[in-house]
Structures are given as structure tokens and as C-alpha cells.
Enzyme design. Structure first.
Site, short mmCIF file in Angstrom:
data_model
loop_
_atom_site.label_atom_id
_atom_site.label_comp_id
_atom_site.label_asym_id
_atom_site.label_seq_id
_atom_site.Cartn_x
_atom_site.Cartn_y
_atom_site.Cartn_z
N CYS A 2 132.75 -73.99 29.77
CA CYS A 2 133.51 -73.34 30.83
C CYS A 2 134.34 -74.38 31.57
O CYS A 2 133.94 -75.53 31.73
CB CYS A 2 132.62 -72.59 31.81
SG CYS A 2 131.58 -71.34 31.06
N ARG A 27 137.28 -75.59 26.95
CA ARG A 27 135.87 -75.50 27.35
C ARG A 27 135.38 -74.06 27.44
O ARG A 27 134.19 -73.83 27.61
CB ARG A 27 135.67 -76.20 28.71
CG ARG A 27 135.91 -77.69 28.67
CD ARG A 27 135.72 -78.29 30.05
NE ARG A 27 134.35 -78.16 30.51
CZ ARG A 27 133.43 -79.12 30.40
NH1 ARG A 27 133.74 -80.26 29.82
NH2 ARG A 27 132.22 -78.94 30.85
N TRP A 74 133.07 -69.43 28.94
CA TRP A 74 132.43 -69.31 27.64
C TRP A 74 131.16 -68.51 27.88
O TRP A 74 130.25 -68.97 28.55
CB TRP A 74 132.12 -70.70 27.07
CG TRP A 74 131.59 -70.68 25.67
CD1 TRP A 74 132.32 -70.65 24.52
CD2 TRP A 74 130.21 -70.70 25.27
NE1 TRP A 74 131.49 -70.64 23.43
CE2 TRP A 74 130.19 -70.69 23.85
CE3 TRP A 74 129.00 -70.75 25.95
CZ2 TRP A 74 129.00 -70.71 23.13
CZ3 TRP A 74 127.82 -70.76 25.22
CH2 TRP A 74 127.83 -70.74 23.84
N ASN A 100 129.04 -73.01 36.10
CA ASN A 100 128.77 -73.43 34.73
C ASN A 100 127.27 -73.68 34.60
O ASN A 100 126.66 -74.25 35.50
CB ASN A 100 129.51 -74.73 34.40
CG ASN A 100 130.99 -74.50 34.20
OD1 ASN A 100 131.48 -73.38 34.26
ND2 ASN A 100 131.73 -75.58 33.97
N GLY A 101 126.70 -73.30 33.46
CA GLY A 101 125.28 -73.52 33.26
C GLY A 101 124.54 -72.21 33.06
O GLY A 101 125.15 -71.15 32.88
N GLU A 481 129.90 -83.59 7.49
CA GLU A 481 130.95 -83.47 8.51
C GLU A 481 132.14 -82.68 7.97
O GLU A 481 132.72 -81.87 8.69
CB GLU A 481 131.39 -84.87 8.96
CG GLU A 481 132.63 -84.91 9.84
CD GLU A 481 132.47 -84.17 11.16
OE1 GLU A 481 133.51 -83.97 11.84
OE2 GLU A 481 131.35 -83.79 11.53
N LYS A 485 133.60 -79.24 9.71
CA LYS A 485 134.97 -79.07 10.16
C LYS A 485 135.58 -77.80 9.60
O LYS A 485 136.26 -77.04 10.29
CB LYS A 485 135.83 -80.27 9.74
CG LYS A 485 135.71 -81.47 10.63
CD LYS A 485 136.28 -81.19 12.02
CE LYS A 485 135.61 -82.07 13.03
NZ LYS A 485 134.22 -81.71 13.34
N GLU A 488 134.05 -74.75 11.31
CA GLU A 488 134.41 -74.62 12.72
C GLU A 488 135.75 -73.93 12.93
O GLU A 488 135.88 -73.08 13.83
CB GLU A 488 134.49 -76.01 13.38
CG GLU A 488 133.14 -76.62 13.71
CD GLU A 488 133.31 -77.98 14.35
OE1 GLU A 488 132.70 -78.20 15.41
OE2 GLU A 488 134.05 -78.82 13.81
N HIS A 504 118.17 -79.10 -7.94
CA HIS A 504 116.92 -78.62 -7.32
C HIS A 504 117.12 -77.30 -6.58
O HIS A 504 116.37 -77.00 -5.65
CB HIS A 504 116.35 -79.69 -6.40
CG HIS A 504 115.98 -80.95 -7.11
ND1 HIS A 504 114.95 -81.01 -8.02
CD2 HIS A 504 116.54 -82.18 -7.06
CE1 HIS A 504 114.87 -82.24 -8.50
NE2 HIS A 504 115.82 -82.97 -7.94
N LYS A 603 134.06 -76.98 23.83
CA LYS A 603 134.11 -78.42 23.58
C LYS A 603 132.83 -79.14 23.99
O LYS A 603 132.28 -79.91 23.22
CB LYS A 603 135.31 -79.01 24.32
CG LYS A 603 135.52 -80.50 24.07
CD LYS A 603 135.90 -80.76 22.62
CE LYS A 603 136.18 -82.21 22.35
NZ LYS A 603 136.39 -82.46 20.93
#
Length: 608
Positions: A2, A27, A74, A100-101, A481, A485, A488, A504, A603
Site C-alpha cells: 500500500c 505498492r 493492496w 498499512n498492515g 528466478e 519472473k 510474476e 525423478h 512491491k
């Protein structure tokens, strides 16, 4: 998570708040809202959706006032809609609050207030806080004394009260708050970039601290309400660094900034005479790094994968055992930590909630904590015993690129540093490593010149629903990674496997037309890696092959192949991540996705 922006001064607050929220929309972008005080009255506008939709409303329904607060959300509690958007106002319409939180005990507090006849308009935990504050019927600072001890969880609270129309009141626990100091005007935000156009003098609140912000100045208070002095920090980042600079997306700009980031991260860490790999942050500490028994690396997401690459580097060069833990799992497994163990936490923002919890868990067990972060003044940088900054500058796109490459470089430099401290590198070897590091940005620039190759791959890959990445050793860490990406920002389901593990189980999923991105940049394992590639090709996989130049002659028949410069195995992840970043970026563009603001993600993850 946020975005928060607040302004108090002689000018209309709205342009400052809108500009700040634009900088912070990475954010959170489920909804946006603004509240201002004018002539003793609170007025707000808020709307579900992107900030641009709120801006359209404000064109026909403008706000006026020299003090105001704004928020991009968010969603955690309640779906993204107008009612759940911030700011929230209490039932008396006296206090406006953004938060926020997460308030973990909000349900019981909400039931208590409803029993008293207080109505609720949203499903959020935040509306509970503003109603508790109003119920005290006290000025905000005194009301916080009553309410904050009742809250369990995390918060950054930014508040207006019409009975004190000249001030913004702020309180913080486990969520970042940055206060910007101006001339006759002052600001508050959840992250540095929002404040850069106005000031470089900033103060970071610590947990349980509060602040009263007026146009004339800022007063700081501790948990007990006592006034305290806090020193401002001058932030070296420029406002231009947080702009797109002609690129269509922040992510592409940040990918192309990586040669500069590598140079900045090395600057003043590599001596001019090649005498040693210099980490002043570590050299000036009393800790004897030659006696480190074990390193436990703790991180989340992209930073976790940087830690995995670091494990290979540190173990191979410095011969120190390294464990890599997901921060969200670390403290719950009751880790065993010894006297000479070091816990290394990696966090771009320095505010990641799970990583901060890991710091505190490690310190409670007597461990020394080394933080690798990008943000000076962040919580992790203050709480760790030692800090190494990555010098990546502001990173705006949600999907991390330049922060990751700088973390990889720090891992490699730290490996060299520790190996030298343990007399595992002689002077000639050390000088060779330092020279290789110096020219690394040049080779990354060369790889960036092949962006068109990745763009062509991406147009093909954008049509797939599922994708596999495979690699061995450092290539496996990098494959993780690369898959992240792609997931995302392109929303393509991508999985990474150690190439030797295909037989396997995962090989059952490989059939005719299955796309596989293979990394073969580790010369010491070339033959093994190539045999794994033959296995997937034999089952009809469509192979996208990223390799070093010495293999090109062996693979002339492959349609999708990208050649990288041939450097030392340890340096190759820093080169090879660049095409993976470009692949994800161009796949997302090809699909028409919002590259910088992928769905459901933010973010800085400041909630557990």
C-alpha cells in the site's frame, strides 16, 4: 504494501498527494483515496481501481485544502471496492485514517464496537482503528495512548482530526513510515520515491514511534509519548532515478540500468591497486569473518533465489557451509543456531515483514545478523548487526531486476572476501577476480544488445500456458528466478527444476511441443547438462537454450539458442539473468499485461 502520501503546508495538498501516490502505485493498486481538511471539515474522494480512475473523478469533483492524506491499496481485508478503499472515517466523521498492515485482533474489537451501536461501512480491519480512536473522544496523541496497546499486529497509521486541523499524526509498528522535511511544508510517505521531488532530508520512524507533522515542523515521540530527537538522513537518490526516462515501462528501464548498478555496487569496494576485495562495512566490525562456522541465508522471493546462488558461491570459494531458508518458514522451524553462525538476510526494501521477523528470531538466539539491502534507514538496516548496501537505486517495477543483479554481485564479492580472509585465495588469484569484476558491467552491456533475440523468443513463448526451466548448479538457482519472473508478469505457469531431477518425476510432463528453457553456462558441468537436454529433446520438447559461446558449434541445429560471453562459471549468473529478465518482460508485453503492476502483487510485502 500500500502507498501512503501526506502533505501539510501553505499550498493545496492535492497535487502533492496525487504526485506521491503515482510514485507509490507499485505498492498497491486495488483502490485509491484522498482526504483533506478545509474550513474545519473533512472531505474525501475514493474509488476502486487504479489511481487514474480516482484522478478522473477529481477532475469533476476537486478537493481543496492545505493538509491531506492519500492511499493506494493492496487488499488484505475485504475485496477491492469503494467501501473498503482508504481513507476510512469514523462514525462521527471526525477522524480520517489510512493504514498499512494487518490488525490481527480486529474481529473481536469490531464486535465490541458493534455491540456499542457503532456502525461499520467496510469489511476492513482499518475501520476498527478509526472508530476506536473516535470513541475515546481524546485528541489524537492521547487517543493513541489508549488504542495502540489494544492492537495486535502491524500498522503504519496516518491520521487527520478536524479538532486539530493543522497536523498529521503518524504511528508505526512493523510497517515503514518516512517523513520528508521541507521549508515551511512537510510530508509523510510509505517509501522514499514519493518524497524525492520535494526533499532529500528524510526521517525514518522506528517501531512504536509516533510523529506530529505540521507545516512549521515535526515532533517525534517514543512509545510512552515522550518527545525524542531524531536525525534526518540525506538520501542520495535523485528524483530522475524514479522516472521512466523515456522507457515505456519501469521494468525495462531498470533492466537497462544494470551495468550502472553493477558499477555503483562495486565502487569503493574494489581497491585501485587490486590489493584486496574491500568491504568497509565488514572490515570495520569487530567480528572475525575468518572464524565464521556457518551462514544461514534468509530471504523471500527473488532475494531468496539470490541467496541460493550465494550458497553455491560461498561454499565453493570460501568453504563455509551455507543453508538457505525462506523467511516465512525460518522462525517456525525452531532453527538451531551456533555461536559462530551468521544469519544473512537479503531484502531489497529492508521492510519485508517475514524477513524482519527472521532477524529478530536469529538475534533472540544470539546470532549475529548481516543484512544485504538496498534502502538506507530501512528497518532491517537498523536492526541488523552489520549491513551491506546494494546501491541499486530506487526500483519501481514490482518484479525485481536490478536489485537482484546487485544482490548476486554482493554474494560473489562476499564469497571472494571470505575466501581471502581464510587464506583460500592467493594474491594473484585475488587480483584476477577483481579484474574480472571490473569488466563485468561491460559484458552485461553486450548481453543487453541482444534484446531483440529475447523479444523474438517471447513472442513464441507468450502463446504457451506452461513452461519449464532447467539447469544445474548455479544455472538451477538462476532457473528458479527465471521461472518466477515469467510467472510474476506474464502469468504463464512456469516451473524450474534441477536438470538432473527430471528423471525423478517431472519428465512425465514433457511431451511433444512442451517448451523448455535450458541454461548451460557452467563449464564444469557442460557434459552433464547437455545430456539432460538430449533427454527432453528426445521427448519432443521445444528447446530454448541459453548457453556460453563455446557450445554454439555443438548446437547449430537448434532454432532457439542465445550465446552469452564465456566468463568464469561464478560470473555467469550475473550475465545469464539478463536474457531471462528480458524474456519475461517481452512475454508480458506481447500478452498486453501491465508489466510494472502485475495482478495481486505489490512491491514491498510488509504483512506476514
Amino acid at each position: 504494501m500500500c502507498g501512503i502520501m501526506g502533505y501539510v503546508g501553505p499550498k493545496n495538498a492535492l497535487p502533492f498527494i496525487i504526485e506521491g501516490l503515482r510514485c507509490l502505485e507499485y505498492r498497491g493498486y486495488d483502490s485509491a483515496g484522498i482526504a483533506v481538511i478545509k474550513d474545519g471539515s473533512l472531505t474525501q474522494r475514493k474509488n476502486a481501481g487504479r489511481l487514474s480512475e480516482l484522478e478522473a473523478i477529481l477532475e469533476t469533483q476537486p478537493l481543496q485544502g492545505t493538509i491531506g492524506i492519500g492511499h493506494t491499496r493492496w487488499a488484505t481485508h475485504g475485496e477491492p471496492n469503494n467501501e473498503n478503499a482508504h481513507p476510512h472515517m469514523g462514525s462521527q466523521n471526525r477522524i480520517a485514517l489510512i493504514h498499512n498492515g494487518v490488525i490481527e485482533n480486529y474481529r473481536e474489537l469490531r464486535e465490541e464496537l458493534i455491540a456499542k451501536g457503532i456502525p461499520f461501512l467496510s469489511q476492513t480491519d482499518s475501520e476498527v482503528v478509526v472508530n476506536l480512536l473516535e470513541e475515546t473522544n481524546l485528541p489524537l496523541m492521547e487517543a493513541l495512548d489508549v488504542v495502540l496497546p489494544r492492537l495486535r499486529g502491524a500498522y503504519a497509521l496516518v491520521m487527520l482530526d478536524i479538532r486539530q486541523p493543522d497536523r498529521i499524526v503518524v504511528a508505526r509498528k512493523d510497517n515503514p513510515v518516512v517523513i520528508g522535511l521541507g521549508q515551511g511544508e512537510n510530508y509523510v510517505a510509505s517509501d522514499i520515491p514519493a518524497l524525492l521531488p520535494h526533499t532529500k532530508n528524510m526521517v525514518f520512524l522506528r517501531d512504536y514511534e509516533r510523529a506530529v507533522i505540521t507545516a512549521a515542523g515535526v515532533t517525534f515521540f517514543d512509545k510512552e509519548g515522550n518527545k525524542i530527537k531524531k536525525e534526518a538522513q540525506e538520501i542520495a537518490w535523485t528524483a530522475e532515478a524514479a522516472e521512466k526516462d523515456g522507457f515505456e515501462h519501469f521494468m525495462r528501464k531498470e533492466i537497462h540500468e544494470q551495468p550502472r548498478v553493477l558499477r555503483d555496487t562495486m565502487k569503493e569496494r574494489l581497491p585501485q591497486d587490486n590489493g584486496r576485495c574491500f568491504f568497509s562495512e565488514l572490515d570495520q566490525s569487530p567480528w572475525d569473518w575468518s572464524k565464521v562456522n556457518r551462514i544461514i541465508t534468509v530471504a523471500c522471493g527473488t532475494a531468496y533465489y539470490a541467496g541460493m546462488a550465494g550458497k553455491y558461491m560461498i561454499e565453493r570459494l570460501a568453504r563455509i557451509p551455507v543453508e538457505v531458508d525462506m523467511a516465512s518458514e525460518f522462525r517456525y522451524r525452531e532453527p538451531i543456531i551456533g555461536e559462530n553462525d551468521v544469519v544473512m538476510v537479503i531484502s531489497q526494501s529492508g521492510e519485508t515483514a517475514d524477513t524482519l521477523a527472521a532477524v529478530r528470531e536469529a538475534q533472540s538466539k544470539g546470532a549475529k545478523v548481516l543484512a544485504v539491502t538496498n534502502v538506507k534507514g530501512s528497518t532491517v538496516s537498523r536492526e541488523a548487526d552489520f549491513v551491506v548496501y546494494t546501491q541499486a537505486g530506487p526500483e519501481i517495477a514490482v518484479a525485481s531486476t536490478k536489485a537482484y543483479i546487485s544482490q548476486l554481485l554482493i554474494m560473489l564479492m562476499m564469497s571472494i572476501k571470505l575466501a581471502h580472509a581464510k587464506d583460500l585465495l592467493n594474491q594473484t588469484q585475488l587480483e584476477e577476480w577483481i579484474e574480472n569484476l571490473r569488466v563485468l558491467p561491460y559484458w552485461v552491456e553486450k548481453v543487453l544488445l541482444q534484446e531483440n533475440v529475447m523479444a523474438s523468443w517471447a513472442r513464441r513463448i507468450a502463446g504457451y500456458q506452461n513452461l519449464f526451466f532447467i539447469g544445474r548448479d548455479l544455472d538451477f538457482a538462476l532457473s528458479l528466478e527465471g521461472a518466477l519472473k515469467l510467472k510474476e508478469i506474464s502469468y504463464i505457469h512456469a516451473e524450474a527444476y534441477a536438470a538432473g531431477e527430471l528423471k525423478h518425476g517431472p519428465l512425465a510432463l514433457i511431451s511433444g511441443g512442451t517448451p523448455v528453457v535450458a541454461l548451460t553456462t557452467q563449464n564444469r558441468l557442460i557434459e552433464k547438462a547437455l545430456s539432460n537436454i538430449e533427454v527432453v529433446k528426445a521427448r519432443g520438447a521445444v528447446l530454448f537454450h541459453i548457453t556460453n559461446s563455446q557450445l554454439i558449434s555443438r548446437n547449430e541445429e537448434e532454432e532457439w539458442i542465445m550465446a552469452l560471453p564465456e566468463l568464469d562459471d561464478m560470473l555467469m549468473p550475473i550475465l545469464a539473468v539478463v536474457p531471462l529478465q528480458l524474456l519475461a518482460y517481452h512475454a508480458a508485453v506481447a500478452k498486453g499485461n501491465d508489466v510494472d503492476k502485475p495482478r495481486n502483487l505489490a512491491k514491498s510485502v510488509t504483512v506476514e
